[in-house]
Structure formats: C-alpha cells, structure tokens
Design an enzyme around this catalytic site. Structure first.
Site, PDB file in Angstrom:
ATOM      1  CG  HIS A  39     -21.175   8.480  -0.957  1.00 28.05           C
ATOM      2  ND1 HIS A  39     -21.870   7.446  -1.113  1.00 28.05           N
ATOM      3  CD2 HIS A  39     -21.202   9.095  -2.246  1.00 28.05           C
ATOM      4  CE1 HIS A  39     -22.549   7.312  -2.361  1.00 28.05           C
ATOM      5  NE2 HIS A  39     -21.932   8.304  -2.977  1.00 28.05           N
ATOM      6  CD  GLU A  40     -19.091  12.444  -3.571  1.00 29.67           C
ATOM      7  OE1 GLU A  40     -18.441  12.212  -4.583  1.00 29.67           O
ATOM      8  OE2 GLU A  40     -20.193  12.091  -3.385  1.00 29.67           O
TER       9      GLU A  40
ATOM     10  CG  HIS B  99     -17.865   7.492  -5.519  1.00 29.98           C
ATOM     11  ND1 HIS B  99     -18.674   6.567  -6.200  1.00 29.98           N
ATOM     12  CD2 HIS B  99     -18.731   8.412  -5.140  1.00 29.98           C
ATOM     13  CE1 HIS B  99     -19.796   6.780  -6.363  1.00 29.98           C
ATOM     14  NE2 HIS B  99     -20.042   7.770  -5.576  1.00 29.98           N
TER      15      HIS B  99
ATOM     16  CD  GLU C  71     -23.611   6.624  -6.529  1.00 32.93           C
ATOM     17  OE1 GLU C  71     -23.469   7.142  -5.337  1.00 32.93           O
ATOM     18  OE2 GLU C  71     -22.352   7.104  -7.312  1.00 32.93           O
TER      19      GLU C  71
END
Length: 398
Positions: A134-135, A138, A193
C-alpha cells in the site's frame, strides 16, 4: 475577491493538471516528481536521524532481514509497473518504536516501518506485504508530488485572497485555506487511498503474498486502539467498513495472480540487503551548500531550550541584516521551529537565494499554523509576526 479566487483556482487547474502514471486519473501536479523525490530524500534522513542517535534504527538483524525480504519482492513488482523506478534509491528502515503502528514510503522509494505495527498486530508476512505494498503504491502513483502540490496551491490561493481582502485579510485567508482544502485535499485524499489499496494488493499478489491478508490486516488495525488516527489508511475516507468491503471484493480478482506467483515464484533481485546509508546520522558536511540550495534541514527535536536562550542574539542578527551569521547560527542549533525556518528564509532571501527562501518560508507558515513556537508562545517571537510575515514574503517572491 471572488473573481480573483476563481482566476487563481482556474490557473492552478490548467497549469497543474496531469495524468496519474498508473491509473490515468487527473492529478493536480505543480511540482515535478523529481522535485518531490529530492525534497523527500532530505526529509527521510531528517526523520530517521533522531532514531539513529537513540540506537533505535535497524537494531534487530532478524527483523530487518524479514522486512528486507518482503519488501524486495514488492519492489520487483513495482518496477514492472514503472520500469523507470529501477533507478530509485530504494531503502527500508525498521524503527524500534513499539507504541507506533505505522509505515510510510516517500517519493523515490525510501520507506520505514515501526515495530509497533509488527508486534502489536502480530502481523504475518502476508499482512506486512499488504502494508508495504500500500505504501509503495503511494510512491508509484506519484501521490507525494500531488500532496505537495495541494499545499502549494493552498499557498497561492491564500495569497491571492489576502492581497484582495483589505482589512479582512486574516478572515479571508482562513476562508481561502478552507476553500482550498475542500477543493483539493478531500477528493484527492479519497482517490489516492483507493488507488493505493488497489495497486498495493495487486503488487502483493504478484509478489506471491496471499491477498486474503489485506482485509484481515486492516481489520486488526481498526481493532487496535493505538493505530486509530495514526496510520494514514485509517485517517481518510472512505470509512473503514466500506473500505474493508472493497478490499474483500478485490480478493477474488487477485487470487489468480497469487496462484500464478505461487506456482512460479518471480525472480527477485535484492536491492536492500546491503543498504546502510539511511541508518547513519546525518552528516554535517556541505551544510552551507545545502542551505543555499533550499535543502537545509533542522533535525533536532530537543533543542528548544538552547534555541530560546539565543533568541535575543538571533533577533539582533535579523534586525542587523547579518544574513550569513543568522543562517549559520540557526543551522548550528538545529531546532525545527517556525521562527527558525523564517530566519532561514529571511537569510536566504537576503543572500539572493529566492528559491531556497520560498521553501523555508513555506515551512515557517506550516509550523506557525500548528505546533510551532510562534503558534504556542507568540510573545517569544519578538518583532517577527508569524505566519503573516512569511506569507507576505511568499507573495513577494512569486
């Protein structure tokens, strides 16, 4: 005033709209990804330096090896998404902070994970891969430059409103900040997100990590009292229940990718095992050159007493326009205060470095509006009025 605000909003939109490198979504991008990466490099080192000094960085070889192994597999898949990211300075640090349930990946691939996320959640490798995926997502989707651009757009809009507002400047600046927040931050935050959720679970599946771990991991986070409001996934919309449903709906789509990776594990090139630059305390060499380039950092979080003890001296240097002496004094103390950043901005401007001055003034504004010295003890700031004077300087340097 309304006409000026609309014109600024339209100009920012026309100049700064570009397409997301992965999803194609229109993004507000006022600074380049390379600029975001350069600024993040400095921020990363400044963030890790205090932990390194306390001996709380990468001090467990077993945990570090575990995180490296998981993250190397994700990086391999990230490079398949965007081949140019092979040139990124991929790093991951493990911060020994058992109370913090958090992780991050800055533009350019510099990452960190706090041990609280590992230990408090009893996270499996599959679950940790969902967090780091997920990070990393980004960074791949250029969300860092997008967030920086949001802040820059806010400064521009606030400046226009303040210039047109006459005696109602402070009230209209507040209105402008709220308008910019509503216009840019909330929609982008939800979309960013959601994009990171979708990209992250796919990265993990392609790397051979079970996609079913995504909803179970996020459920643990929600149930963990210490994580609420600290992890970015929990602090933004959509609401956690809706988000869990969306992640669960993605699992069947990711299952074939996961099974394929299990049947034929992808070849992984280690990029992290021999990386040690991030764990070293920040070097003091080249401090003056970094200051002139707008890349100075103030990484001391326990030097406020020393900073306040020298306020009279710093004020005299400021009033006497002793710009180099002022900058060197602030850099030597190293305390990250709104007034310190303002003094660096004034010194850079006085020394003919307008781009550097803009960055330092922007940092002064951000801190002064929240937890800075001038926000909590304005009487200690002497003849400097923050954030007003920094905002005036930013308008002057446009």
């Amino acid at each position: 005033m309304r006409r000026s605000f609309s014109a600024a909003l339209l100009a920012a939109t026309l100049i700064g709209c570009t397409s997301n490198p992965i999803t194609g979504r229109s993004q507000l991008i006022l600074i380049s990804e390379s600029q975001a990466i350069a600024q993040s490099s400095q921020a990363y080192r400044a963030e890790l330096a205090p932990w390194a000094k306390k001996g709380k960085l990468n001090n467990d070889p077993a945990i570090q090896a575990r995180i490296n192994g998981i993250t190397d597999r994700l990086i391999t898949q990230a490079i398949r998404y965007r081949p140019e990211t092979e040139r990124w300075d991929w790093q991951v640090a493990v911060i020994d902070e058992p109370k913090t349930v958090n992780a991050f990946c800055l533009p350019g691939g510099r990452m960190a994970i706090y041990t609280g996320l590992i230990d408090k959640l009893h996270a499996s490798d599959d679950e940790l891969a969902q967090v780091m995926g997920h990070e990393i997502a980004h960074a791949l989707a250029n969300h860092g430059a997008e967030k920086m651009s949001v802040g820059l757009a806010s400064d521009v809009l606030v400046g226009v409103i303040g210039a047109a507002s006459g005696n109602n400047g402070q009230r209209n600046q507040q209105v402008g900040q709220l308008a910019a927040l509503l216009a840019w931050q909330l929609p982008n935050s939800r979309e960013a997100e959601t994009e990171a959720d979708r990209i992250g679970i796919e990265l993990a599946a392609r790397a051979g990590f079970d996609p079913k771990a995504a909803p179970t991991l996020w459920r643990k986070m929600i149930e963990n009292d210490g994580s609420r409001g600290r992890f970015d996934w929990l602090s933004t919309h959509p609401a956690p229940a809706k988000r869990l449903d969306e992640l669960a709906a993605l699992v069947p789509q990711m299952e074939p990718l996961y099974q394929a990776a299990q049947a034929k594990p992808p070849v992984v090139q280690s990029r992290l095992a021999k990386r040690h630059e991030a764990v070293q305390p920040v070097s003091t060499t080249g401090v003056w050159e970094r200051f002139k380039q707008g890349e100075a950092y103030l990484d001391c979080k326990d030097c406020r007493q020393q900073f306040e003890a020298r306020l009279a001296e710093l004020s005299r240097l400021h009033q006497g326009r002793k710009w180099e002496e002022l900058a060197r004094a602030v850099l030597a103390i190293g305390q990250a205060e709104d007034l310190a950043w303002y003094y660096l901005g004034a010194a850079a401007e006085g020394l003919g470095q307008p781009l550097a001055a803009r960055r330092y003034y922007q940092l002064a504004v951000q801190l002064a509006q929240h937890q800075g010295l001038c926000a909590t003890a304005s009487e200690r700031c002497g003849d400097v009025r923050l954030p007003e004077q920094a905002q005036q300087a930013l308008r002057r340097l446009r």
